[in-house]
Write a protein that holds these residues in place. Structure first.
Motif, PDB file in Angstrom:
ATOM      1  N   LEU A  16       0.610  -1.221  -0.061  1.00  0.00           N
ATOM      2  CA  LEU A  16       0.118   0.105   0.055  1.00  0.00           C
ATOM      3  C   LEU A  16       1.246   1.131   0.060  1.00  0.00           C
ATOM      4  CD1 LEU A  16      -2.876  -0.752   2.022  1.00  0.00           C
ATOM      5  CD2 LEU A  16      -2.861  -0.659  -0.064  1.00  0.00           C
ATOM      6  N   ASP A  17       2.227   1.152   0.851  1.00  0.00           N
ATOM      7  CA  ASP A  17       3.000   2.483   0.687  1.00  0.00           C
ATOM      8  C   ASP A  17       3.523   2.974  -0.566  1.00  0.00           C
ATOM      9  OD1 ASP A  17       4.190   4.574   1.987  1.00  0.00           O
ATOM     10  OD2 ASP A  17       5.978   3.564   3.094  1.00  0.00           O
ATOM     11  N   LEU A  18       4.151   1.165  -0.941  1.00  0.00           N
ATOM     12  CA  LEU A  18       4.819   1.059  -2.012  1.00  0.00           C
ATOM     13  C   LEU A  18       3.273   2.184  -3.594  1.00  0.00           C
ATOM     14  CD1 LEU A  18       6.670   0.240  -4.192  1.00  0.00           C
ATOM     15  CD2 LEU A  18       5.326  -2.342  -5.199  1.00  0.00           C
ATOM     16  N   ILE A  19       2.324   2.358  -3.448  1.00  0.00           N
ATOM     17  CA  ILE A  19       0.970   2.550  -4.667  1.00  0.00           C
ATOM     18  C   ILE A  19       0.608   3.615  -3.908  1.00  0.00           C
ATOM     19  CG2 ILE A  19       0.690   0.407  -5.408  1.00  0.00           C
ATOM     20  CD1 ILE A  19      -1.764   0.149  -4.069  1.00  0.00           C
ATOM     21  N   ASN A  22      -2.085   5.827   0.044  1.00  0.00           N
ATOM     22  CA  ASN A  22      -3.030   7.054   1.305  1.00  0.00           C
ATOM     23  C   ASN A  22      -2.851   8.462   0.752  1.00  0.00           C
ATOM     24  OD1 ASN A  22      -0.083   6.523   1.561  1.00  0.00           O
ATOM     25  ND2 ASN A  22       0.432   6.880   3.635  1.00  0.00           N
ATOM     26  N   ARG A  23      -1.908   8.474  -0.097  1.00  0.00           N
ATOM     27  CA  ARG A  23      -2.132   9.746  -0.225  1.00  0.00           C
ATOM     28  C   ARG A  23      -2.409   9.605  -1.782  1.00  0.00           C
ATOM     29  NH1 ARG A  23       3.001   8.689   1.398  1.00  0.00           N
ATOM     30  NH2 ARG A  23       3.688   8.119  -0.372  1.00  0.00           N
ATOM     31  N   LEU A  29      -5.131  13.326  -9.740  1.00  0.00           N
ATOM     32  CA  LEU A  29      -5.133  14.438 -10.946  1.00  0.00           C
ATOM     33  C   LEU A  29      -4.828  13.620 -12.529  1.00  0.00           C
ATOM     34  CD1 LEU A  29      -1.028  15.676  -9.084  1.00  0.00           C
ATOM     35  CD2 LEU A  29      -3.372  16.485  -9.893  1.00  0.00           C
ATOM     36  N   LEU A  30      -5.055  12.567 -12.047  1.00  0.00           N
ATOM     37  CA  LEU A  30      -5.288  11.778 -13.856  1.00  0.00           C
ATOM     38  C   LEU A  30      -6.330  11.533 -13.910  1.00  0.00           C
ATOM     39  CD1 LEU A  30      -2.484  10.556 -12.849  1.00  0.00           C
ATOM     40  CD2 LEU A  30      -2.639   8.665 -14.442  1.00  0.00           C
ATOM     41  N   PHE A 271       1.060  21.765  -4.877  1.00  0.00           N
ATOM     42  CA  PHE A 271       1.512  20.466  -6.027  1.00  0.00           C
ATOM     43  C   PHE A 271       0.341  19.618  -4.743  1.00  0.00           C
ATOM     44  CE2 PHE A 271       2.476  15.960  -5.444  1.00  0.00           C
ATOM     45  CZ  PHE A 271       2.079  15.911  -7.020  1.00  0.00           C
ATOM     46  N   ARG A 272      -0.280  19.427  -3.652  1.00  0.00           N
ATOM     47  CA  ARG A 272      -0.610  18.761  -2.730  1.00  0.00           C
ATOM     48  C   ARG A 272      -2.354  18.653  -3.273  1.00  0.00           C
ATOM     49  NH1 ARG A 272      -2.617  18.423   2.084  1.00  0.00           N
ATOM     50  NH2 ARG A 272      -0.974  19.871   2.565  1.00  0.00           N
ATOM     51  N   LEU A 273      -2.504  20.083  -3.369  1.00  0.00           N
ATOM     52  CA  LEU A 273      -3.756  20.466  -3.340  1.00  0.00           C
ATOM     53  C   LEU A 273      -4.530  20.668  -5.157  1.00  0.00           C
ATOM     54  CD1 LEU A 273      -4.190  22.921  -0.214  1.00  0.00           C
ATOM     55  CD2 LEU A 273      -5.346  20.697  -0.827  1.00  0.00           C
TER      56      LEU A 273
END
Length: 292
Positions: A16-19, A22-23, A29-30, A271-273
Motif C-alpha cells: 500500500l505504501d509502494l502504490i 494513503n496519498r 490528478l489523472l 502541489f498536493r491540493l
C-alpha cells in the motif's frame, strides 16, 4: 525505542505504501481530465460502464506507475529526505517484488481496457510505453515534466477512442492543454526537492527554469485554462462551465501566493491540493452539459 517501532512491516502495508494508497492526490490528478474528456467525447454522461473502466483503470495504472518509478529512482531517492524511506529505496521490498506488483496492477488495468474496443486497446500500449519511459526521462530531458504531462494526459485520447473509436483533433488540443497543467503542478513538486536534485544531478523543470520557475508555473496554468476554456466554448457549454473555470483560476492565483516565496512547505501544499483545481474544471464540464 519501542518494539512496535522495530517490528517489521507487513507485506500488505508495504504494498500500500509502494502504490501511495494513503496519498490519493496522485490518481486524482489523472482522473479529472480523463473523466472530463469522457464527457466531451460522449457529449454528456458517457454511461456507467466507461465511467467505471476509467475510474478503476486510472487508479490501477497510477499505482503501477509508482512501482516502476520507485524502482527506477531507488538510487536517487535514498539521497532525498522526503523519499528515502520508500519501500524499494529502503530495501523493505525487492526490485523484483515491486515490479511484480506493478505488472499485476497493469494487467488488471489492461483487462478493463479489453472491455472497450480495439482502438482503445491499441492506444493503451502507447500509454504504457510513455508511462514506462517517464522515470528514465529525468536522466536526459531538461524538462522531464513534459514527458510526465503526456503520460498523465493520455487518458484523454483513450476516452475519445473508447466513446468514438477514433481520436479527433479536439482530443489532442485537450491533451496539450492538460500537459501545461501537469507542467505547472509538477514544477511545484520539483521546487520542493530542488536542492536535493541539484546535489544528485537529477534534471527537473524547477532547475531548468531557475529564477523564472514561478513565472513558468503561472504561465502554464494560464495556458491550460485558456485551452480548456476554448474547448468548452466550442462545445457551447453553459455558464456553469465558465464558473468552474473561474474557480480553477482563483485556485491558481492562490497557488501563486503559496509558491512565490519558494518555501518547501508552500510549494508542496500547492502541489498536493492541485487535484481540487482539476476537479473544478471537471465539475464545470459536467455542469455545462446538464441543461442539455
Amino acid at each position: 525505542m519501542s518494539a512496535s517501532v522495530l517490528a517489521p512491516r507487513s507485506r500488505p502495508s508495504l504494498y500500500l505504501d509502494l502504490i501511495r494508497w494513503n496519498r490519493p492526490a496522485g490518481w486524482l490528478l489523472l482522473l479529472w481530465p480523463s473523466l472530463a474528456a469522457l464527457w466531451f467525447a460522449a457529449d454528456g454522461f458517457p454511461g456507467w460502464h466507461l465511467l467505471a473502466v476509467f475510474v478503476l483503470g486510472t487508479i490501477l495504472m497510477r499505482s503501477a506507475g509508482c512501482c516502476v518509478n520507485d524502482v527506477a529512482d531507488r538510487d536517487f531517492d535514498r539521497h532525498v529526505k522526503r523519499t528515502a524511506q520508500r519501500p524499494v529505496t529502503s530495501g523493505a521490498l525487492s526490485v523484483k517484488e515491486a515490479l511484480a506488483v506493478g505488472a499485476v496492477l497493469a494487467l488488471l488495468a489492461f483487462a478493463l481496457v479489453l472491455t472497450t474496443n480495439r482502438a482503445t486497446v491499441l492506444w493503451s500500449f502507447v500509454a504504457l510505453a510513455v508511462t514506462l519511459a517517464y522515470p528514465f526521462a529525468k536522466r536526459v530531458v531538461s524538462i522531464p515534466q513534459a514527458v510526465l504531462g503526456i503520460a498523465f494526459s493520455f487518458g484523454i485520447p483513450m476516452a475519445f477512442s473508447a466513446v468514438q473509436s477514433t481520436v479527433p483533433a479536439f482530443a489532442w488540443w485537450l491533451l496539450i492543454g492538460n500537459l501545461f497543467w501537469v507542467l505547472a503542478y509538477d514544477t511545484e513538486y520539483a521546487m520542493v526537492d530542488r536542492d536535493d536534485d541539484l546535489k544528485i544531478g537529477m534534471k527537473t523543470s524547477a532547475i531548468t527554469f531557475g529564477r523564472f520557475d514561478v513565472a513558468a508555473v503561472m504561465a502554464s496554468y494560464a495556458l491550460y485554462l485558456a485551452i480548456w476554456t476554448a474547448a468548452g466554448t466550442s462545445r457551447q457549454l453553459g455558464p456553469a462551465f465558465f464558473a468552474g473555470i473561474a474557480i480553477a483560476a482563483a485556485q491558481a492565483l492562490w497557488h501563486w501566493r503559496l509558491i512565490r516565496e519558494r518555501t518547501r512547505e508552500g510549494c508542496f501544499k500547492a502541489f498536493r491540493l492541485n487535484h481540487w483545481l482539476g476537479f473544478a474544471v471537471f465539475a464545470g464540464v459536467v455542469a455545462g452539459y446538464l441543461p442539455r
